[in-house]
Write an enzyme that holds these catalytic residues in place. Structure first.
Site, PDB file in Angstrom:
ATOM      1  N   GLY A 116      33.235 -20.452  -5.198  1.00 37.32           N
ATOM      2  CA  GLY A 116      32.321 -21.076  -6.140  1.00 37.32           C
ATOM      3  C   GLY A 116      32.540 -20.584  -7.559  1.00 37.32           C
ATOM      4  O   GLY A 116      33.646 -20.653  -8.096  1.00 37.32           O
ATOM      5  N   ASP A 117      31.475 -20.082  -8.182  1.00 35.40           N
ATOM      6  CA  ASP A 117      31.562 -19.573  -9.556  1.00 35.40           C
ATOM      7  C   ASP A 117      31.512 -18.051  -9.574  1.00 35.40           C
ATOM      8  O   ASP A 117      31.091 -17.451 -10.561  1.00 35.40           O
ATOM      9  CB  ASP A 117      30.437 -20.147 -10.415  1.00 35.40           C
ATOM     10  CG  ASP A 117      29.054 -19.833  -9.865  1.00 35.40           C
ATOM     11  OD1 ASP A 117      28.885 -19.883  -8.631  1.00 35.40           O
ATOM     12  OD2 ASP A 117      28.135 -19.541 -10.655  1.00 35.40           O
ATOM     13  N   GLU A 118      31.968 -17.420  -8.490  1.00 31.01           N
ATOM     14  CA  GLU A 118      31.936 -15.962  -8.392  1.00 31.01           C
ATOM     15  C   GLU A 118      33.347 -15.390  -8.515  1.00 31.01           C
ATOM     16  O   GLU A 118      34.266 -15.798  -7.794  1.00 31.01           O
ATOM     17  CB  GLU A 118      31.311 -15.522  -7.071  1.00 31.01           C
ATOM     18  CG  GLU A 118      31.062 -14.026  -6.987  1.00 31.01           C
ATOM     19  CD  GLU A 118      30.249 -13.654  -5.765  1.00 31.01           C
ATOM     20  OE1 GLU A 118      30.417 -12.515  -5.276  1.00 31.01           O
ATOM     21  OE2 GLU A 118      29.455 -14.494  -5.290  1.00 31.01           O
TER      22      GLU A 118
END
Length: 211
Positions: A116-118
């Site tokens: 994801g956005d990690e």
């Protein structure tokens, strides 16, 4: 030229042609193998190492008893970007974030997109080195708005970090500690948080609410 010589030359030519075809096939096979290995260890969107490679490098550092730190970053309001501007813009944003993080220098030894956005950083060094890397990562993201196809987006990240303190420190422990600190940074609206056992509760990734 005698018929025997002609047959010999033709035979040699056939052998050379066969060797050339075999060499080409071998080269293509090696290229395909390299591509497969790259795909297995790198993220398709950002080109950064993926979770698998990050964990391998972290494991190697712990096995060598290297002083290491782990920094985790979660982009703030990234879901809003996807929902309002679309996933293609979201992927462009992730790609540009990846390029910014990839530009970080020592003591950062690896930058990865976990999911994801990690994102994650592997730091070789002590607590001060890990703290410096965490703030550098936050700053490089927030330094300037990111231009995408139809917008200019200011962006920040919630950052949590921890470092190797005990001989029996495991990969899971480091990731859990950094994740807890990152969650606390997001919940508190702060920029960067260090994992502190007396302050930070253990929070599972699946229990986090993305913002």
């Amino acid at each position: 030229m005698s018929q025997t010589v002609q047959q010999m030359l033709a035979g040699v030519g056939g052998i050379l042609a066969g060797l050339a075809l075999a060499a080409t096939a071998l080269w293509r096979q090696r290229q395909a193998l390299r591509a497969a290995r790259y795909d297995a260890t790198h993220d398709e969107v950002t080109g950064l190492p993926n979770r698998r490679m990050f964990l391998d490098r972290l494991r190697a550092a712990l096995d060598d008893d290297t002083a290491v730190g782990v920094v985790l970053l979660d982009l703030n309001r990234f879901k809003t970007v996807n929902d309002t501007l679309g996933h293609e813009v979201g992927n462009d944003l992730l790609h540009q974030i990846g390029r910014r993080l990839a530009g970080l220098t020592a003591p950062v030894r690896a930058v990865a997109r976990l999911s994801g956005d990690e994102f994650a950083l592997l730091v070789h060094g002590d607590r001060d080195d890990t703290e410096a890397a965490a703030y550098a990562a936050w700053q490089v993201i927030a330094a300037a708005p990111i231009r995408v196809v139809n917008a200019t987006l200011p962006l920040t990240a919630s950052v949590g970090y921890t470092h190797h303190r005990h001989p029996d420190t495991s990969i899971r422990r480091l990731l859990t500690e950094a994740d807890s600190a990152m969650y606390e940074a997001k919940a508190a609206g702060s920029r960067v948080r260090e994992y502190l056992p007396h302050r930070t509760p253990t929070v599972r990734s699946r229990d986090r609410q993305r913002h």
